[in-house]
Enzyme design. Structure first.
Site, PDB file in Angstrom:
ATOM      1  N   LYS A 116     -15.813   5.073  24.559  1.00  0.00           N
ATOM      2  CA  LYS A 116     -16.897   4.590  23.713  1.00  0.00           C
ATOM      3  C   LYS A 116     -18.256   4.925  24.327  1.00  0.00           C
ATOM      4  CE  LYS A 116     -14.568   0.852  21.224  1.00  0.00           C
ATOM      5  NZ  LYS A 116     -13.215   1.221  21.550  1.00  0.00           N
ATOM      6  N   GLU A 200     -23.138  -4.157  24.248  1.00  0.00           N
ATOM      7  CA  GLU A 200     -23.978  -3.942  23.078  1.00  0.00           C
ATOM      8  C   GLU A 200     -24.682  -5.241  22.710  1.00  0.00           C
ATOM      9  OE1 GLU A 200     -21.502  -2.593  19.929  1.00  0.00           O
ATOM     10  OE2 GLU A 200     -21.441  -0.517  20.635  1.00  0.00           O
ATOM     11  N   HIS A 235     -11.928 -10.449  16.286  1.00  0.00           N
ATOM     12  CA  HIS A 235     -12.381  -9.056  16.224  1.00  0.00           C
ATOM     13  C   HIS A 235     -11.333  -8.131  15.600  1.00  0.00           C
ATOM     14  CE1 HIS A 235     -15.762 -10.312  18.618  1.00  0.00           C
ATOM     15  NE2 HIS A 235     -14.969 -10.752  19.567  1.00  0.00           N
ATOM     16  N   ARG A 292      -7.914   8.912  14.303  1.00  0.00           N
ATOM     17  CA  ARG A 292      -6.562   8.737  13.760  1.00  0.00           C
ATOM     18  C   ARG A 292      -6.664   8.189  12.348  1.00  0.00           C
ATOM     19  NH1 ARG A 292      -6.607   3.212  13.944  1.00  0.00           N
ATOM     20  NH2 ARG A 292      -7.618   2.230  15.732  1.00  0.00           N
TER      21      ARG A 292
END
Length: 676
Positions: A116, A200, A235, A292
């Site tokens: 990421k 973040e 999440h 994917r």
């Protein structure tokens, strides 16, 4: 096109890929673990190869075993599905080395988007908007905390190599940071073999909107519109829909073009999903790219009339994309609900066990429609059948329930209708919770954001309601019906068929007959008094005595109670009566007066495992003082962490399990001596 492919996955996605291959005349090879020898995906494929033990690391994550299975069976390509090895660059490289086609993106694209942190840097250079945060290589806890302090709380900790909601923590204050970081790193290491994290800024009331992209080997790349995946718990997505409510054409084009730019920046090929976090004002930021097929791809198929697996196969075989961007059309609205074996009322803990009873709404499995035509209104993608086991080794998904409507209102109505017809016994499910969620005002009015469930917790998790009179009457009717069947058999087997002992209508020589049926729901006992009054019967239930009659018709119990006629379904498992009524599931225990009742030892002072799993941290020791709410033991099940906390102030009397030990559901983990 390929003649034979191996599907390196299990469950509903393996069944879904096999369905497209079957339609295209492509032979399929399944792989399976010890736990999946009798699984549905094994049955629907043409061949199957055993690749190892029940745990994923001993089977589905074994690159060597999967490659060897493909070679031995003569497969030309491998479809990885999602999860497991689908975003593993080493696996994609191993396929290429073995002369096998990996039905997915190039190794370089997986590598670029697999981290990421690296992906954020690439997107920054491609002018894709980013959320403020830290995505670098430095991982010292003190350094990360300093970065979080600078960004400003709340911040979101995310596993750098993560996905599926695993390895994510929202940190509300500096005081909570180090504990959250340690927990996030443990879960990241367990799930992905990589404990690196990124930071973040945590946005308040954001929406989660993702864009389906597709690229071929000829330089073509397009976007297949968007999906709104804002409704999440832990999440992880719960409900998905396409298109996103309130999306303007201008914003759709801007997000779609940004997603295509992201894919082109890494030389992408195949199906991928670019995920954005979107503010309520319309601004959006890149989160990550999943290299994917996604769990929620069916809603895109429903509104486009396309088979995304077929597109994957054709692109992997070297064909160009079959359509251009301007040829794509949105048609109607689709919703997907993930039906899980879990207990929403107990923090969504997974539920394991055998699917003793499974009935679904009338639906199709995957079915390809003409582009722009109406698809089937209800579709179910499932990887389990009645009698299968939900084990602790894999994701506890039972099925994906997908509905289509000409507009969102029609799709919502169809979803509620379909959920009401879904009946499962043997494991706890989230079906009732899904129904409340779909019916809730914020979801019905599309007031969406990722905190919807937490913000409306009280409405979505109401206090337990008493068992309705009709549900108790249905249980009584099912019990009486079973008795009648047994008595009819005795009648047929008897040498004296005219004996009064074979009567099952409550007949008595002098007067009427009353009997009390007792059903337990948890700790509450319900008395149902049945009175036989010659030509009719009454039922005294919930404080009222009403005329009572029932009959079995078209698979349902048709019930008359007073002047009300209704219907429901009852599945009987020994003395357990599973009553399905008006979309709810009531579990009742018949108190058989003739049965020997077994006592049970009280559990005061004992802390037990809420599900099967592995102990990964012990935070208490014998003799230690604890306060209510203090975390004592951390368990891992299905790659998610679950913390067992002290129910009251006291002192640890004994710790019975250590780190690394496997425990069964209900096992006593430690004993606690309450404070005086």
């Amino acid at each position: 096109m390929f003649d034979k492919i191996l599907i390196a996955n299990r469950g509903e996605i393996a069944c879904r890929v096999a369905a497209t291959c079957r339609r295209l005349g492509i032979k399929t090879v399944a792989v399976y673990s010890d736990a999946d020898a009798q699984a549905k995906h094994v049955a629907v494929c043409d061949e199957a190869v055993h690749i190892g033990g029940a745990a994923a690391r001993d089977s589905y994550l074994r690159v060597d075993a999967v490659i060897d299975a493909a070679r031995r069976t003569g497969a030309q390509a491998i479809h990885p599905g999602y999860g497991f090895l689908s975003e593993n660059e080493a696996f994609a490289a191993a396929c290429a080395s073995a002369g096998l086609v990996f039905i997915g993106p190039p190794v370089e694209a997986i590598r670029a988007m697999g981290s990421k942190s690296a992906a954020k840097s690439l997107m920054e250079h491609a002018n894709v908007p980013l959320v403020p945060g830290y995505h670098g290589a430095e991982q010292a806890p003190e350094f990360l905390q300093a970065q979080a302090d600078e960004i400003g709380y709340p911040v979101l900790l995310k596993a750098s190599a993560g996905g599926g909601g695993k390895g994510m923590r929202v940190v509300e204050s500096a005081a909570d940071f180090k504990a959250a970081l340690a927990s996030c790193q443990r879960e990241a290491q367990s799930s992905f073999g990589d404990d690196r994290v990124l930071l973040e800024k945590y946005l308040t009331r954001p929406r989660h909107i993702e864009i389906q992209v597709f690229a071929d080997m000829h330089g073509n790349c397009l976007y297949l519109f968007e999906r709104d995946c804002s409704v999440q718990r832990r999440h992880q997505k719960v409900l998905e829909e396409a298109p996103a409510p309130g999306m303007t054409e201008q914003r759709r084009r801007a997000m779609g073009e940004a997603a295509v730019a992201a894919a082109q920046a890494v030389g992408y090929v195949g199906a991928g999903t670019v995920e954005f976090i979107a503010n309520q004002d319309g601004s959006f930021y890149f989160m990550e790219m999943n290299t994917r097929l996604q769990v929620e791809h069916p809603v895109t198929e429903m509104i486009t009339g396309l088979d995304l697996v077929e597109w994957q196969l054709r692109v992997a075989a070297g064909a160009p994309l079959p359509l251009r961007q301007e040829e794509l059309r949105l048609h109607g609205h689709a919703l997907e609900a993930r039906v899980y074996a879990e207990n929403p009322d107990n923090n969504f803990l997974p539920s394991t066990g055998t699917l003793k009873y499974l009935r679904t709404p009338a639906a199709v499995a995957f079915e390809r429609g003409a582009h722009g035509s109406d698809p089937a209104p209800v579709r179910i993608d499932a990887g389990v059948r009645e009698g299968d086991t939900i084990s602790p080794f894999y994701d506890p998904m039972i099925a994906k329930l997908i509905v289509w409507g000409r507009d969102r209102a029609e799709a919502l109505a169809r979803m509620r209708q379909a959920l009401a017809k879904y009946r499962v016994a043997g494991v706890a499910t989230n079906i009732a919770f899904l129904d409340r969620l779909v019916a809730s005002e914020p979801f019905a009015t599309a007031d969406l954001d990722t905190g919807l469930i937490e913000r409306h917790h009280d409405a979505l998790f109401p206090a337990a309601q008493p068992v309705p009179a009709a549900a108790l009457a249905l249980a009584a009717a099912a019990l009486l019906e079973r008795e009648q069947i047994r008595q009819r058999k005795q009648y047929l087997d008897s040498t004296d068929p005219h004996s009064p002992w074979h009567q099952h209508n409550g007949w008595r020589l002098n007067g009427h007959y009353e009997r009390t049926l007792q059903f337990d729901q948890d700790d509450t006992r319900h008395d149902v008094v049945l009175a036989y009054l010659g030509d009719h019967s009454t039922l005294a239930v919930a404080g009222r005595t009403l005329p009572f009659a029932y009959r079995h018709e078209q698979g349902a119990l048709q019930l008359t109670l007073g002047d009300t006629r209704t219907q429901g379904h009852v599945h009987v498992d020994g003395a357990t009566y599973h009553v399905f009524y008006e979309g709810r599931h009531w579990t009742l225990q018949w108190h058989d007066p003739l049965a020997q009742q077994a006592g049970h030892e009280g559990g005061e002072g004992k802390l037990t495992a809420p599900m099967p799993g592995k102990v990964i941290a012990v935070l208490a020791e014998k003799g230690g003082k604890v306060t209510k709410g203090m975390p004592l033991i951390v368990m891992e099940a299905m790659k998610m962490e679950h913390t067992i906390s002290a129910p009251a102030d006291g002192e640890i009397d004994e710790v019975l399990y250590g780190v690394g030990e496997q425990v069964q559901e209900g096992a006593q983990l430690l004993s606690l001596k309450a404070a005086e």
